[in-house]
Design a protein around this motif. Structure first.
Motif, short mmCIF file in Angstrom:
data_model
loop_
_atom_site.label_atom_id
_atom_site.label_comp_id
_atom_site.label_asym_id
_atom_site.label_seq_id
_atom_site.Cartn_x
_atom_site.Cartn_y
_atom_site.Cartn_z
N LYS A 1 40.82 -27.97 76.25
CA LYS A 1 40.69 -26.62 76.81
C LYS A 1 39.38 -26.43 77.55
O LYS A 1 39.33 -25.79 78.61
CB LYS A 1 40.82 -25.59 75.69
CG LYS A 1 42.23 -25.48 75.12
CD LYS A 1 42.32 -24.40 74.05
CE LYS A 1 43.75 -24.21 73.56
NZ LYS A 1 43.85 -23.17 72.51
N GLN A 2 38.30 -26.98 77.02
CA GLN A 2 37.00 -26.85 77.68
C GLN A 2 37.00 -27.50 79.05
O GLN A 2 36.39 -27.00 80.00
CB GLN A 2 35.91 -27.45 76.79
CG GLN A 2 35.57 -26.61 75.56
CD GLN A 2 34.75 -27.35 74.53
OE1 GLN A 2 34.32 -28.50 74.76
NE2 GLN A 2 34.52 -26.74 73.38
N LYS A 3 37.68 -28.61 79.16
CA LYS A 3 37.76 -29.31 80.45
C LYS A 3 38.96 -28.85 81.28
O LYS A 3 39.17 -29.34 82.39
CB LYS A 3 37.81 -30.82 80.23
CG LYS A 3 36.52 -31.37 79.63
CD LYS A 3 36.50 -32.88 79.64
CE LYS A 3 35.16 -33.41 79.14
NZ LYS A 3 34.04 -33.05 80.04
N ASP A 4 39.73 -27.93 80.73
CA ASP A 4 40.91 -27.36 81.38
C ASP A 4 41.83 -28.47 81.90
O ASP A 4 42.26 -28.46 83.06
CB ASP A 4 40.49 -26.43 82.53
CG ASP A 4 41.64 -25.54 82.99
OD1 ASP A 4 42.57 -25.32 82.20
OD2 ASP A 4 41.63 -25.10 84.16
N VAL B 1 49.02 -27.52 72.42
CA VAL B 1 48.88 -27.40 73.88
C VAL B 1 50.05 -28.09 74.59
O VAL B 1 49.85 -28.89 75.51
CB VAL B 1 47.53 -27.98 74.38
CG1 VAL B 1 46.37 -27.10 73.97
CG2 VAL B 1 47.33 -29.42 73.87
N ARG C 1 50.42 -28.29 78.54
CA ARG C 1 49.42 -29.03 79.32
C ARG C 1 49.77 -30.52 79.42
O ARG C 1 49.16 -31.24 80.21
CB ARG C 1 48.03 -28.90 78.68
CG ARG C 1 47.46 -27.49 78.75
CD ARG C 1 46.14 -27.42 77.99
NE ARG C 1 45.53 -26.10 78.07
CZ ARG C 1 44.59 -25.75 78.94
NH1 ARG C 1 44.14 -26.65 79.80
NH2 ARG C 1 44.08 -24.54 78.96
N LYS D 1 45.17 -30.55 82.43
CA LYS D 1 46.59 -30.22 82.55
C LYS D 1 47.35 -31.42 83.13
O LYS D 1 46.75 -32.26 83.80
CB LYS D 1 46.79 -29.00 83.45
CG LYS D 1 46.15 -27.73 82.94
CD LYS D 1 46.28 -26.59 83.94
CE LYS D 1 45.60 -25.33 83.44
NZ LYS D 1 45.65 -24.23 84.44
#
Length: 285
Positions: free
Chosen positions: A104-107, A130, A133, A109
């Motif tokens: 999530k921090q690095k987003d 997640v 993603r 996907k």
């Protein structure tokens, strides 16, 4: 004069036929080369690689470098209780959270989530949090516990008893592999010198996550594509009724199967180019 004229005509004809013969051949070669280049060029992928027990994120260094040479993006998160984090009482939930937080921090996907060995259970629990993603999940000689099971539940009874004894004898809730066991099962294709070097890089493993029962109901309902990458000389758990393939792989239902030659922890380090190519096969569309 007539003889000269004939020679000129013949020369012109030869030149014309030569040009006509060469031009299509050159065009064909150019097209063939272009087609070959197009067919061998891989669509860039993004990999998130999750290591297993008795390892750190550095386990992936050589193979990650080869994947990057092929044009792919690679992330190798270190999870809780490993690497610089010396928390021997870490839980599986904390390990999962550390990987989810990293993603999530690095987003990140549309990535390939690949787990090795114990890392198979981690990619199961991470994917539950997640799922949108993740492009594909790849188990690499990895455990795939069923809902309500632990990783330790996948061990033969004798191995399970040995690990419990090692945990109890440690005094700090860890398991340290005896070198003879490590040498003959985890790095069985390595030379003695390589095995000794790899053993120095195998830290004591926090025991709790191996024995925790996991809620995997959501994982087994997900429609994310799955692959199983299997190395035929891997004897980290006995081949046969407890082996990675077909026992662990069979838990996944429908999956893509990719096979290579190697053992549990040597091949990633000594044959990184081959491993990168196998991972791409496992992760591609």
């Amino acid at each position: 004069m007539k003889s000269i004229h004939i020679k000129i005509v013949l020369a012109l004809c030869i030149s014309i036929f030569t040009i006509m013969g060469l031009q299509p051949s050159n065009q064909h070669s150019t097209v063939a080369a272009a087609n070959h280049k197009s067919s061998t060029k891989q669509t860039p992928l993004t990999f998130v690689l999750i290591h297993g027990s008795w390892a750190t994120a550095g386990f992936w260094d050589e193979t990650a470098a080869e994947l990057r040479k092929l044009g792919h993006t690679v992330y190798t998160p270190e999870y809780a209780g490993h690497g610089a984090d010396k928390n021997n009482n870490v839980t599986h939930e904390q390990i999962t959270k550390s990987v989810v937080d990293y993603i999530k921090q690095k987003d990140l996907k549309d990535f390939i989530l690949l787990g090795h060995s114990f890392g198979g259970s981690v990619i199961q629990t991470v994917s539950q949090q997640v799922p949108d993603r993740i492009k594909r999940i790849v188990f690499f000689d990895a455990f795939a516990p069923l809902d309500g099971q632990s990783v330790a539940d996948q061990f033969p009874a004798e191995s399970l008893k040995s690990f419990e004894q090692l945990r109890d004898a440690s005094g700090n809730n860890t398991i340290t592999l005896p070198f003879p066991l490590f040498r003959d099962t985890f790095v069985n294709t390595a030379s003695l010198a390589q095995a000794q070097a790899f053993y120095k890089q195998a830290p004591p493993e926090p025991a709790t996550p191996l024995f925790e029962k996991l809620d995997l109901k959501k994982f087994y309902s997900l429609q994310i594509p799955k692959s199983y990458l299997y190395l035929t000389e891997d004897t980290a758990i006995p081949q046969g009724p407890y082996g990675f393939h077909p026992t662990q792989s069979s838990h996944l239902g429908v999956f893509r199967f990719i096979e290579g030659k190697g053992d549990h922890m040597t091949t990633v380090r000594t044959e990184p180019k081959m491993m990168a190519e196998l991972m791409v096969k496992a992760g591609r569309d």
